[in-house]
Write a protein that holds these residues in place. Structure first.
Motif, PDB file in Angstrom:
ATOM      1  N   VAL A 124     -19.454  31.913  48.960  1.00  0.00           N
ATOM      2  CA  VAL A 124     -19.283  33.331  49.275  1.00  0.00           C
ATOM      3  C   VAL A 124     -20.546  33.882  49.940  1.00  0.00           C
ATOM      4  CG1 VAL A 124     -19.008  35.612  48.210  1.00  0.00           C
ATOM      5  CG2 VAL A 124     -17.516  33.729  47.522  1.00  0.00           C
ATOM      6  N   ALA A 125     -21.712  33.505  49.435  1.00  0.00           N
ATOM      7  CA  ALA A 125     -22.974  33.980  50.012  1.00  0.00           C
ATOM      8  C   ALA A 125     -23.137  33.499  51.452  1.00  0.00           C
ATOM      9  CB  ALA A 125     -24.156  33.511  49.162  1.00  0.00           C
ATOM     10  N   ALA A 126     -22.776  32.252  51.711  1.00  0.00           N
ATOM     11  CA  ALA A 126     -22.879  31.713  53.075  1.00  0.00           C
ATOM     12  C   ALA A 126     -21.941  32.463  54.017  1.00  0.00           C
ATOM     13  CB  ALA A 126     -22.565  30.218  53.069  1.00  0.00           C
ATOM     14  N   ALA A 127     -20.738  32.774  53.561  1.00  0.00           N
ATOM     15  CA  ALA A 127     -19.795  33.520  54.390  1.00  0.00           C
ATOM     16  C   ALA A 127     -20.283  34.939  54.643  1.00  0.00           C
ATOM     17  CB  ALA A 127     -18.419  33.542  53.722  1.00  0.00           C
ATOM     18  N   ALA A 128     -20.841  35.580  53.620  1.00  0.00           N
ATOM     19  CA  ALA A 128     -21.369  36.936  53.788  1.00  0.00           C
ATOM     20  C   ALA A 128     -22.478  36.949  54.828  1.00  0.00           C
ATOM     21  CB  ALA A 128     -21.878  37.482  52.451  1.00  0.00           C
ATOM     22  N   SER A 129     -23.346  35.959  54.781  1.00  0.00           N
ATOM     23  CA  SER A 129     -24.425  35.866  55.762  1.00  0.00           C
ATOM     24  C   SER A 129     -23.870  35.645  57.167  1.00  0.00           C
ATOM     25  CB  SER A 129     -25.381  34.739  55.398  1.00  0.00           C
ATOM     26  OG  SER A 129     -26.035  35.036  54.187  1.00  0.00           O
ATOM     27  N   ALA A 130     -22.869  34.797  57.285  1.00  0.00           N
ATOM     28  CA  ALA A 130     -22.259  34.532  58.597  1.00  0.00           C
ATOM     29  C   ALA A 130     -21.619  35.796  59.169  1.00  0.00           C
ATOM     30  CB  ALA A 130     -21.224  33.415  58.475  1.00  0.00           C
ATOM     31  N   HIS A 131     -20.921  36.545  58.322  1.00  0.00           N
ATOM     32  CA  HIS A 131     -20.297  37.791  58.789  1.00  0.00           C
ATOM     33  C   HIS A 131     -21.358  38.817  59.190  1.00  0.00           C
ATOM     34  CE1 HIS A 131     -16.323  36.405  57.956  1.00  0.00           C
ATOM     35  NE2 HIS A 131     -16.334  36.618  56.656  1.00  0.00           N
TER      36      HIS A 131
END
Length: 161
Positions: A124-131
């Motif tokens: 989830v953290a990696a996706a939040a950073s990507a967004h």
């Protein structure tokens, strides 16, 4: 005799003032934004947004994998929010077709016998950073949507901690 102060009306709380201010700001922004045609989406922006659809698909898949790996986890609310975010991203994407990166964006399987919650939080953290990174490379409503989803996923990350 000293003057008697009248109590403040019940509706004039600090919270009510802030809500009214936010509503007025949205109204003004909506009036000015709607007065001109929306700018066309460049091919690069469309491709980047399609990439973010794939990122969010991976988040939804990660929630499903985590629930399968550890049925004791109660993630239905967070998983539903991630799916809703994916639906909003798909609706905003200029192309109705799925991106080719979607199949390669699936997260790795949770560690067998490991801490599934920590694994999910990392996904989830990696996706939040990507967004959040992609938000800076979009314009208008697409940027706002990506920023909103990134912030929502940061909330998921905190809830999973």
């Amino acid at each position: 005799m000293p003057p008697v102060l009248a109590p403040a009306p019940a509706g004039s709380t600090r919270r009510a003032f802030l809500a009214a201010s936010a509503g007025l700001a949205l109204l003004v922004a909506g009036c000015t934004a709607g007065s001109a045609e929306a700018p066309a989406v460049s091919t690069e922006e469309a491709d980047r947004l399609a990439g973010q659809v794939a990122v969010q698909e991976a988040v939804v898949a990660a929630y499903a994998a985590a629930t399968t790996a550890d049925p004791a986890l109660t993630l239905s609310d967070l998983a539903a929010q991630a799916t809703e975010q994916l639906d909003r991203l798909r609706a905003a994407a200029p192309s109705p077709t799925a991106s080719p990166a979607a199949s390669s964006a699936a997260p790795p399987a949770p560690p067998a016998g490991g801490d599934v919650r920590t694994w999910l939080r990392e996904q989830v953290a990696a996706a939040a950073s990507a967004h959040a990174r992609a938000c800076a490379r979009q314009t208008g409503a697409r940027a706002a949507l990506l920023g909103s989803i990134a912030a929502g996923l940061r909330g998921h990350e905190a809830a999973l901690a």
